[in-house]
Design an enzyme around this catalytic site. Structure first.
Site, PDB file in Angstrom:
ATOM      1  NE  ARG A  31      90.668 -11.090 -33.539  1.00  0.00           N
ATOM      2  CZ  ARG A  31      90.835 -12.382 -33.342  1.00  0.00           C
ATOM      3  NH1 ARG A  31      90.087 -13.020 -32.491  1.00  0.00           N
ATOM      4  NH2 ARG A  31      91.748 -13.064 -33.996  1.00  0.00           N
ATOM      5  NE  ARG A  48      87.790 -21.330 -31.186  1.00  0.00           N
ATOM      6  CZ  ARG A  48      89.013 -21.863 -31.092  1.00  0.00           C
ATOM      7  NH1 ARG A  48      89.742 -22.038 -32.171  1.00  0.00           N
ATOM      8  NH2 ARG A  48      89.500 -22.197 -29.923  1.00  0.00           N
ATOM      9  CE  LYS A  79      86.580 -25.686 -28.406  1.00  0.00           C
ATOM     10  NZ  LYS A  79      86.161 -25.103 -27.138  1.00  0.00           N
ATOM     11  CB  VAL A 127      78.987 -24.743 -26.069  1.00  0.00           C
ATOM     12  CG1 VAL A 127      77.931 -25.650 -26.653  1.00  0.00           C
ATOM     13  CG2 VAL A 127      79.584 -23.844 -27.152  1.00  0.00           C
ATOM     14  CG  ASP A 181     109.537 -13.350  18.137  1.00  0.00           C
ATOM     15  OD1 ASP A 181     109.193 -14.300  18.855  1.00  0.00           O
ATOM     16  OD2 ASP A 181     109.975 -13.489  16.964  1.00  0.00           O
ATOM     17  CE1 TYR A 182     116.499 -16.219  22.076  1.00  0.00           C
ATOM     18  CE2 TYR A 182     115.542 -18.176  21.063  1.00  0.00           C
ATOM     19  CZ  TYR A 182     116.625 -17.514  21.593  1.00  0.00           C
ATOM     20  OH  TYR A 182     117.851 -18.132  21.624  1.00  0.00           O
ATOM     21  CG  ASP A 215     110.364 -13.917  13.073  1.00  0.00           C
ATOM     22  OD1 ASP A 215     110.097 -14.032  14.285  1.00  0.00           O
ATOM     23  OD2 ASP A 215     110.526 -14.902  12.315  1.00  0.00           O
TER      24      ASP A 215
HETATM   25  C1  GDG Z   1      87.891 -19.349 -24.302  1.00  0.00           C
HETATM   26  C2  GDG Z   1      88.251 -20.687 -23.657  1.00  0.00           C
HETATM   27  C3  GDG Z   1      86.282 -20.443 -22.167  1.00  0.00           C
HETATM   28  C4  GDG Z   1      80.596 -19.973 -31.338  1.00  0.00           C
HETATM   29  N1  GDG Z   1      80.210 -20.158 -32.597  1.00  0.00           N
HETATM   30  C5  GDG Z   1      79.098 -19.464 -32.780  1.00  0.00           C
HETATM   31  C6  GDG Z   1      78.799 -18.833 -31.595  1.00  0.00           C
HETATM   32  N2  GDG Z   1      79.759 -19.179 -30.713  1.00  0.00           N
HETATM   33  C7  GDG Z   1      79.864 -18.735 -29.317  1.00  0.00           C
HETATM   34  C8  GDG Z   1      79.171 -19.714 -28.407  1.00  0.00           C
HETATM   35  C9  GDG Z   1      79.970 -19.473 -27.131  1.00  0.00           C
HETATM   36  C10 GDG Z   1      81.361 -19.153 -27.617  1.00  0.00           C
HETATM   37  O1  GDG Z   1      81.230 -18.752 -28.948  1.00  0.00           O
HETATM   38  C11 GDG Z   1      82.289 -20.346 -27.559  1.00  0.00           C
HETATM   39  O2  GDG Z   1      82.467 -20.717 -26.238  1.00  0.00           O
HETATM   40  P1  GDG Z   1      83.851 -21.187 -25.635  1.00  0.00           P
HETATM   41  O3  GDG Z   1      83.640 -21.539 -24.213  1.00  0.00           O
HETATM   42  O4  GDG Z   1      84.431 -22.224 -26.490  1.00  0.00           O
HETATM   43  O5  GDG Z   1      84.668 -19.815 -25.671  1.00  0.00           O
HETATM   44  P2  GDG Z   1      86.000 -19.297 -26.425  1.00  0.00           P
HETATM   45  O6  GDG Z   1      85.958 -17.815 -26.449  1.00  0.00           O
HETATM   46  O7  GDG Z   1      86.167 -19.893 -27.727  1.00  0.00           O
HETATM   47  O8  GDG Z   1      87.211 -19.758 -25.504  1.00  0.00           O
HETATM   48  C12 GDG Z   1      87.006 -21.365 -23.130  1.00  0.00           C
HETATM   49  C13 GDG Z   1      86.024 -19.092 -22.797  1.00  0.00           C
HETATM   50  O9  GDG Z   1      87.232 -18.513 -23.325  1.00  0.00           O
HETATM   51  C14 GDG Z   1      85.438 -18.100 -21.804  1.00  0.00           C
HETATM   52  O10 GDG Z   1      86.342 -17.819 -20.781  1.00  0.00           O
HETATM   53  O11 GDG Z   1      85.051 -21.036 -21.842  1.00  0.00           O
HETATM   54  O12 GDG Z   1      87.376 -22.539 -22.459  1.00  0.00           O
HETATM   55  O13 GDG Z   1      88.902 -21.524 -24.583  1.00  0.00           O
HETATM   56  O14 GDG Z   1      79.504 -18.361 -26.439  1.00  0.00           O
HETATM   57  O15 GDG Z   1      77.841 -19.394 -28.292  1.00  0.00           O
HETATM   58  N3  GDG Z   1      77.712 -18.078 -31.469  1.00  0.00           N
HETATM   59  C15 GDG Z   1      76.922 -17.910 -32.550  1.00  0.00           C
HETATM   60  N4  GDG Z   1      77.179 -18.495 -33.722  1.00  0.00           N
HETATM   61  C16 GDG Z   1      78.252 -19.271 -33.892  1.00  0.00           C
HETATM   62  O16 GDG Z   1      78.468 -19.791 -34.983  1.00  0.00           O
HETATM   63  N5  GDG Z   1      75.850 -17.161 -32.426  1.00  0.00           N
END
Ligand code: GDG
Length: 761
Positions: A17, A288, A293, A392, A513-514, A695
């Site tokens: 996206r 999420r 989770k 998080v 080399d051999y 080799d």
């Molecule tokens: C993939 C992988 C890996 C969420 N809700 C709100 C909000 N958030 C922000 C959090 C955090 C992020 O979304 C969620 O973190 P994740 O680690 O779960 O990241 P994802 O993009 O879902 O997942 C995961 C990540 O990629 C990075 O490589 O860690 O394992 O699954 O930043 O703060 N922020 C706000 N309001 C919300 O309601 N402001």
């Protein structure tokens, strides 16, 4: 930072996206940027880009991703101020549903998070997965230029690197997987053609990044078992190209969270929430809505905590925020109902008129509120059943500037590998979760401070910018390595160049080399003996007074004497430990004290016993552990362990060193190798034709030190320091045969002339 980025002309980010959407109101378009870590990292990179001399390059990072908006709309909405040049990929709804909703989210997501029961196997999903990635490829093809770095993200685009490599063999491609890569037993549940396509697709990249080393190792194992490629500790050989596979744990924008938590506005929010909490200690989670989770397990752990530690009743509150996601799908609705019911039941069971044990919210929260909640929470209860990394928990720690809270973290999150100072728990064990909450609440201030300081230090040092920089830097390194170890197969033109130099030279030296070079490998070293034809070939080569032929081998003296003792050639045994000139005795070139073997032999025996098919060879100056005949995967595991163990021994005894040969590990006295042995022949001698063929990894020492003008040839299509590669061992005989024949040509020609003169007379 600039010097790194300037190694590439431009960076093209590709993710499912686009990180922006457009809000249309009346006739105005406004660009909305999402708040993900990746966007922050890329924005920071973008700020660091310097304009090119003519101002036309480096102006922006190009970002390609799915969007329903047009490129034109993005231009209008963003104007010149947007850091990115956004290129939307259009995907029709039917394909997108099968590709994104289907293969990516209903198949790969559950399987890679160890929920195979949720994985939907559907052929049309896979077809759409391939089709949609072709749309991404078309957009890349439209914009890419030589010198660009294409950095592809995540599980929705695993075949894209392969598609690019096929059409643009010289492209620079990075791939990063944000979710876990599962163990082979889980990965192999996938249909075989899908498995092969996905792994080959990812291997189109130059650098494959994962969050943690475990995922990288699982990937390497899947590659070795599925595709049978030659896999090293952190590398895969794909058609002679080295692909690096490594861990790059993603960080967060630490400064942003740290500073926000200290801002006036947020301190005000914190005060307000605190008043509402009425001095109750706050436990917090935000995720999420997703089965990975572990909501139900988390609630079970919290319920058990309430049951086991009644002293906390009325004194704690668990604020669980669930962010709406995919709740138009039946299974997600079911999950939500189960969460609602469980929260209701626990609140009903333990709640009082004055106290609700769980404050449950099903909504998104604005950034400021999120920071306020992170800041004032005393315990973050992060209990995913699986998570690639989990940001998080990192954000929580970054906001711990006032309250010194404690992180209770699932060991199933990638972050656990980095944050050992959290209280790590198994999220399915409710007793462990309950005890961890109690422990976190009871920890002394000093211990809390110590733990949190260490966590914050790590997050501050390796933030999302260091992560991006580290990744890009590693792409540069692997490209350099590929360049040095480029495979250039010797073709007819190269061969005739070698033959021409050979013919016009007056003084030549030829290092051979051999094993694997003069003879093919056999199951056992004793069986790899030279044919009469090979011996004749060497004799003919040595018969030319212009030639000095050196057989440079890891073999022992007796073996070389047995087969080549009568040839007028120079013999080098045991990688340079012994040298024999034609019609002379062997000379030992090193200090040959052998007591060191006593401590190594038992180690090698242990590995031989545990790895059927492997065996030990004792040479005068070395010990070799051969694993050619062992089961490949077991051997790989054992050889890695053995290397580690031997490394420990060597670090205590600097006289020793370890060599990696072709399916053999050899340990011996340090200070000499085939390179130093070869150089001795060049001392006080000048040759106008130098040829070295080998080799093995040990032959690389020779290739490394020989003068630039030498012809160095590696047998096998593997990266090497040698100038050229020969496909197989038989090509060696062909080349040597041609050299001998070429040499004969003038004689033949003379013979013909003589014959015609005789006829004339
Ligand atoms: C993939 C992988 C890996 C969420 N809700 C709100 C909000 N958030 C922000 C959090 C955090 C992020 O979304 C969620 O973190 P994740 O680690 O779960 O990241 P994802 O993009 O879902 O997942 C995961 C990540 O990629 C990075 O490589 O860690 O394992 O699954 O930043 O703060 N922020 C706000 N309001 C919300 O309601 N402001």
């Amino acid at each position: 930072m600039n010097s790194i980025l300037n190694s590439f002309k431009r960076i093209i980010i590709v993710s499912y996206r686009l990180p922006f959407s457009i809000r249309k109101q009346d006739d105005t378009f406004t660009l909305i940027k999402n708040s993900g870590g990746l966007v922050s990292a890329m924005s920071a990179l973008s700020e660091k880009l310097s304009p090119d001399i003519d101002g036309s390059l480096y102006e922006k990072i190009i970002w390609i991703g799915h969007s329903d908006n047009t490129e034109e709309e993005f231009k209008i909405a963003g104007g010149a101020s947007s850091e990115f040049h956004l290129i939307p990929v259009k995907i029709d709804e039917t394909t997108n549903n099968l590709y994104y909703g289907g293969f990516s989210n209903d198949f790969i997501w559950p399987l890679f998070h160890y929920f195979p029961n949720y994985a939907v196997f559907n052929e049309s999903y896979f077809e759409a997965y391939v089709k949609a990635q072709k749309y991404f490829f078309e957009q890349i093809e439209n914009v890419v230029r030589p010198g660009d770095l294409i950095w592809i993200h995540d599980y929705q685009l695993m075949m894209l690197p392969g598609m690019i490599r096929e059409r643009m063999p010289d492209a620079t491609i990075g791939f990063f997987l944000h979710i876990p890569f599962p163990s082979f037993e889980t990965f192999r549940m996938m249909n075989r053609p899908w498995r092969e396509a996905i792994l080959s697709g990812i291997l189109g990249s130059d650098l494959v990044g994962f969050h943690i080393n475990d995922y990288a190792q699982y990937f390497l194992r899947a590659v070795s078992r599925t595709l049978g490629h030659d896999v090293g500790l952190n590398t895969v050989l794909v058609d002679g190209r080295i692909v690096r596979v490594d861990a790059f744990p993603i960080g967060i924008d630490f400064k942003k969270f740290d500073e926000a938590s200290k801002s006036k506005k947020i301190l005000n929010d914190i005060r307000q929430i605190k008043t509402m909490l009425d001095n109750k200690r706050l436990i917090f989670s935000i995720d999420r809505l997703d089965y990975t989770k572990g909501f139900i397990n988390r609630l079970a752990g919290y319920e058990h905590f309430l049951e086991k530690f009644p002293e906390w009743h009325g004194n704690v509150v668990f604020n669980m925020i669930v962010i709406p996601s995919r709740d138009d799908i039946g299974s997600y609705q079911k999950m939500k109902k189960e969460i609602d019911a469980t929260v209701g039941r626990i609140n009903g069971k333990y709640g009082t008129i004055a106290w609700r044990p769980i404050i449950y919210q099903y909504r998104s929260v604005p950034f400021d509120e999120l920071v306020a909640l992170y800041s004032l929470s005393e315990v973050a209860l992060i209990t995913p059943l699986r998570d690639g990394m989990n940001l998080v928990c990192k954000e929580f720690a970054a906001c711990q500037t006032k309250t010194i809270g404690v992180l209770v973290l699932s060991e199933m999150a990638g972050a656990a590998a980095e944050l050992g100072d959290a209280i790590l728990i198994n999220p399915t064990d409710k007793i462990e979760v309950a005890n961890a909450i109690n422990k976190a609440l009871n920890l002394s201030v000093k211990e809390r401070e110590l733990r949190m300081t260490l966590i914050r230090k790590r997050l501050q040092t390796y933030d999302v910018f260091s992560w991006a920089k580290d990744y890009v830097n590693n792409v540069i390194l692997i490209k350099k390595e590929q360049d040095v170890r480029k495979v250039v197969i010797m073709d007819k033109a190269i061969e005739s160049g070698i033959l021409n130099s050979y013919n016009s030279a007056e003084k030549r030296i030829i290092f051979l080399d051999y094993d694997g070079t003069l003879v093919p490998y056999s199951r056992f070293p004793e069986l790899a003996i030279p044919s009469d034809k090979t011996i004749r070939l060497i004799e003919r080569l040595a018969a030319d007074p212009k030639n000095q032929v050196v057989l440079i081998s890891g073999r022992i003296r007796n073996f070389l004497d047995e087969y080549f003792g009568n040839c007028k050639i120079y013999l080098v045994a045991e990688h340079g430990a012994f040298v024999k000139l034609p019609s002379h005795e062997w000379v030992c070139e090193i200090d040959n004290e052998q007591n060191w073997k006593l401590s190594i032999i038992p180690i090698l025996h242990r590995y031989s016993n545990h790895c059927a098919g492997s065996f030990i060879e004792e040479k005068t100056t070395s010990l070799a552990w051969h694993y050619r005949n062992a089961e490949a995967e077991l051997a790989l595991a054992k050889v890695n362990q053995l290397r580690e163990e031997l490394r420990d021994v060597i670090s205590n005894d600097t006289r020793l060193c370890m060599m990696d040969g072709s399916k053999v590990i050899e340990i011996r006295r340090a200070g000499y190798d085939k390179g130093s042995a070869a150089l001795k022949f060049l001392k006080n001698n000048s040759f106008d034709f130098l040829l070295a063929i080998g080799d093995d990894k040990t032959d690389e020492d020779m290739f490394r030190v020989l003068p630039q003008s030498s012809y160095t040839l590696k047998v096998g299509v593997v990266p090497s320091l040698a100038k050229y590669n020969l496909r197989t061992q038989t090509d060696v005989s062909v080349l040597l045969g041609d050299m001998v024949r070429e040499e004969k040509t003038p004689v033949k020609l003379l013979g013909k002339i003589m014959n015609s003169i005789i006829e004339m007379i």
